[in-house]
Design a protein around this motif. Structure first.
Motif, PDB file in Angstrom:
ATOM      1  N   ASP A 146      28.525  67.637  29.566  1.00  0.00           N
ATOM      2  CA  ASP A 146      27.376  67.180  28.788  1.00  0.00           C
ATOM      3  C   ASP A 146      26.943  65.783  29.237  1.00  0.00           C
ATOM      4  OD1 ASP A 146      25.418  66.765  26.863  1.00  0.00           O
ATOM      5  OD2 ASP A 146      26.859  66.113  25.351  1.00  0.00           O
ATOM      6  N   THR A 147      25.730  65.665  29.717  1.00  0.00           N
ATOM      7  CA  THR A 147      25.214  64.395  30.227  1.00  0.00           C
ATOM      8  C   THR A 147      24.398  63.622  29.194  1.00  0.00           C
ATOM      9  OG1 THR A 147      23.222  65.478  31.095  1.00  0.00           O
ATOM     10  CG2 THR A 147      25.126  65.312  32.577  1.00  0.00           C
ATOM     11  N   THR A 148      24.372  64.085  27.949  1.00  0.00           N
ATOM     12  CA  THR A 148      23.506  63.468  26.928  1.00  0.00           C
ATOM     13  C   THR A 148      23.794  61.987  26.737  1.00  0.00           C
ATOM     14  OG1 THR A 148      23.437  65.594  25.751  1.00  0.00           O
ATOM     15  CG2 THR A 148      22.693  63.646  24.556  1.00  0.00           C
ATOM     16  N   ALA A 149      25.068  61.636  26.556  1.00  0.00           N
ATOM     17  CA  ALA A 149      25.425  60.232  26.332  1.00  0.00           C
ATOM     18  C   ALA A 149      25.053  59.373  27.533  1.00  0.00           C
ATOM     19  CB  ALA A 149      26.916  60.113  26.038  1.00  0.00           C
ATOM     20  N   LYS A 150      25.292  59.882  28.735  1.00  0.00           N
ATOM     21  CA  LYS A 150      24.946  59.136  29.944  1.00  0.00           C
ATOM     22  C   LYS A 150      23.441  58.935  30.029  1.00  0.00           C
ATOM     23  CE  LYS A 150      25.364  59.159  34.982  1.00  0.00           C
ATOM     24  NZ  LYS A 150      25.849  59.916  36.168  1.00  0.00           N
ATOM     25  N   ALA A 151      22.669  59.980  29.736  1.00  0.00           N
ATOM     26  CA  ALA A 151      21.211  59.899  29.826  1.00  0.00           C
ATOM     27  C   ALA A 151      20.635  58.898  28.836  1.00  0.00           C
ATOM     28  CB  ALA A 151      20.597  61.281  29.590  1.00  0.00           C
ATOM     29  N   GLN A 152      21.310  58.711  27.718  1.00  0.00           N
ATOM     30  CA  GLN A 152      20.835  57.777  26.690  1.00  0.00           C
ATOM     31  C   GLN A 152      21.457  56.388  26.835  1.00  0.00           C
ATOM     32  OE1 GLN A 152      20.968  59.348  22.695  1.00  0.00           O
ATOM     33  NE2 GLN A 152      20.115  61.317  23.308  1.00  0.00           N
ATOM     34  N   GLY A 153      22.160  56.153  27.941  1.00  0.00           N
ATOM     35  CA  GLY A 153      22.722  54.829  28.192  1.00  0.00           C
ATOM     36  C   GLY A 153      23.905  54.475  27.326  1.00  0.00           C
ATOM     37  N   ARG A 154      24.616  55.485  26.788  1.00  0.00           N
ATOM     38  CA  ARG A 154      25.720  55.211  25.876  1.00  0.00           C
ATOM     39  C   ARG A 154      27.079  55.131  26.558  1.00  0.00           C
ATOM     40  NH1 ARG A 154      24.975  55.955  20.572  1.00  0.00           N
ATOM     41  NH2 ARG A 154      26.918  54.765  20.471  1.00  0.00           N
ATOM     42  N   LEU A 155      27.096  55.202  27.887  1.00  0.00           N
ATOM     43  CA  LEU A 155      28.351  54.977  28.603  1.00  0.00           C
ATOM     44  C   LEU A 155      28.499  53.514  28.986  1.00  0.00           C
ATOM     45  CD1 LEU A 155      28.696  58.105  30.918  1.00  0.00           C
ATOM     46  CD2 LEU A 155      29.434  57.778  28.563  1.00  0.00           C
ATOM     47  N   SER A 156      27.598  52.687  28.504  1.00  0.00           N
ATOM     48  CA  SER A 156      27.601  51.259  28.813  1.00  0.00           C
ATOM     49  C   SER A 156      28.705  50.537  28.042  1.00  0.00           C
ATOM     50  CB  SER A 156      26.240  50.660  28.455  1.00  0.00           C
ATOM     51  OG  SER A 156      26.284  49.258  28.535  1.00  0.00           O
ATOM     52  N   LEU A 157      29.269  49.497  28.663  1.00  0.00           N
ATOM     53  CA  LEU A 157      30.240  48.640  27.987  1.00  0.00           C
ATOM     54  C   LEU A 157      29.554  47.523  27.205  1.00  0.00           C
ATOM     55  CD1 LEU A 157      33.015  48.313  30.715  1.00  0.00           C
ATOM     56  CD2 LEU A 157      32.941  49.853  28.749  1.00  0.00           C
ATOM     57  N   ASN A 158      28.234  47.509  27.210  1.00  0.00           N
ATOM     58  CA  ASN A 158      27.474  46.528  26.436  1.00  0.00           C
ATOM     59  C   ASN A 158      27.562  46.900  24.955  1.00  0.00           C
ATOM     60  OD1 ASN A 158      25.641  44.833  25.227  1.00  0.00           O
ATOM     61  ND2 ASN A 158      23.895  45.467  26.470  1.00  0.00           N
ATOM     62  N   PRO A 159      28.225  46.065  24.124  1.00  0.00           N
ATOM     63  CA  PRO A 159      28.381  46.409  22.702  1.00  0.00           C
ATOM     64  C   PRO A 159      27.059  46.619  21.981  1.00  0.00           C
ATOM     65  CG  PRO A 159      29.779  44.539  23.303  1.00  0.00           C
ATOM     66  CD  PRO A 159      28.860  44.783  24.462  1.00  0.00           C
ATOM     67  N   LEU A 160      25.989  45.967  22.446  1.00  0.00           N
ATOM     68  CA  LEU A 160      24.702  46.088  21.766  1.00  0.00           C
ATOM     69  C   LEU A 160      24.188  47.519  21.758  1.00  0.00           C
ATOM     70  CD1 LEU A 160      22.879  42.881  23.085  1.00  0.00           C
ATOM     71  CD2 LEU A 160      24.022  43.224  20.882  1.00  0.00           C
ATOM     72  N   ARG A 161      24.620  48.318  22.723  1.00  0.00           N
ATOM     73  CA  ARG A 161      24.187  49.716  22.772  1.00  0.00           C
ATOM     74  C   ARG A 161      24.922  50.584  21.749  1.00  0.00           C
ATOM     75  NH1 ARG A 161      20.914  51.291  26.826  1.00  0.00           N
ATOM     76  NH2 ARG A 161      20.589  49.844  28.565  1.00  0.00           N
ATOM     77  N   HIS A 162      25.984  50.052  21.173  1.00  0.00           N
ATOM     78  CA  HIS A 162      26.799  50.848  20.259  1.00  0.00           C
ATOM     79  C   HIS A 162      26.851  50.271  18.848  1.00  0.00           C
ATOM     80  CE1 HIS A 162      28.295  52.891  23.878  1.00  0.00           C
ATOM     81  NE2 HIS A 162      28.451  51.689  24.403  1.00  0.00           N
TER      82      HIS A 162
END
Length: 218
Positions: free
Chosen positions: A37-53
């Motif tokens: 499933d690439t959904t999280a990657k496509a939405q930029g949620r594999l980032s280590l930037n806390p602001l995205r989470h």
């Protein structure tokens, strides 16, 4: 070691709390990607930037208030999106994706144990650095163990419910899906009723094991 002010406490708590929540969610997304499933990657949620989470209430306000007024540290981030139907083997893979979060917390607890060792050895010569690192490592261990253990409780939307849904008959998963809209309310009520008192023996056992692993370095 002198008692910390509120500002000092928040500074020491912020890195382990943000990392615990951020990497927990990234682990879910990474596991989902590995399972198709690439959904999280496509939405930029594999980032280590806390602001995205970050969830402003669950990641910032609630943990800060609990830290200031005492009690356990509890918080949450924006859930990583997972498309069940894109997974290679949806039922099995959803359990693996759910288990990835608490597993990441356990690994982070070990990492904070290493930081405690570093802080311990620095505090004699560089107390301004060693003491905060020692405290931060201790908080990092506690936060990650508590977050990992709590997430394994089988109440939706916690990870434990999805792990069990992956190994039990389908009717269990359907029951969890019906409960999920009320899951957060149920969880808050259980926490208020003393759920952490039930979980603390498990938390303390894991903490003792980790500290024992690093005891020879102190």
């Amino acid at each position: 070691m002198q008692e910390l002010t509120t500002v000092q406490l928040l500074i020491v708590l912020a890195p382990p709390l943000l990392l615990a929540i951020t990497l927990h969610e990234v682990a879910h997304g990474w596991a989902a990607l590995r399972c198709g499933d690439t959904t999280a990657k496509a939405q930029g949620r594999l980032s280590l930037n806390p602001l995205r989470h970050i969830d402003p209430i669950g990641t910032v306000l609630i943990p800060a208030l609990l830290a200031v007024f005492g009690g356990f540290i509890f918080g949450w981030a924006k859930p990583v999106p997972v498309n069940y139907h894109r997974l290679h083997q949806p039922k099995r893979d959803m359990a693996l994706v759910a288990l990835a979060g608490p597993s990441a917390n356990l690994l982070m607890a070990l990492g904070w144990g290493l930081l405690m060792v570093v802080g311990y050895h620095l505090q004699a010569g560089l107390p301004w650095l060693g003491e905060p690192l020692l405290l931060m490592g201790g908080y990092g261990i506690n936060i990650n163990i508590m977050l990992g253990v709590l997430n394994l409780v089988p109440i939706p939307p916690l990870d434990g419910s999805r792990v069990l849904a992956g190994v039990l008959p389908d009717r269990f998963g359907l029951a969890m899906a019906r409960i999920e809209p009320y899951g957060l309310i149920i969880l808050v009520l259980l926490l208020g009723a003393g759920l952490f008192n039930v979980l603390m023996p498990i938390v303390n056992s894991i903490r003792h094991l980790i500290l024992t692993l690093f005891s020879s370095f102190f």
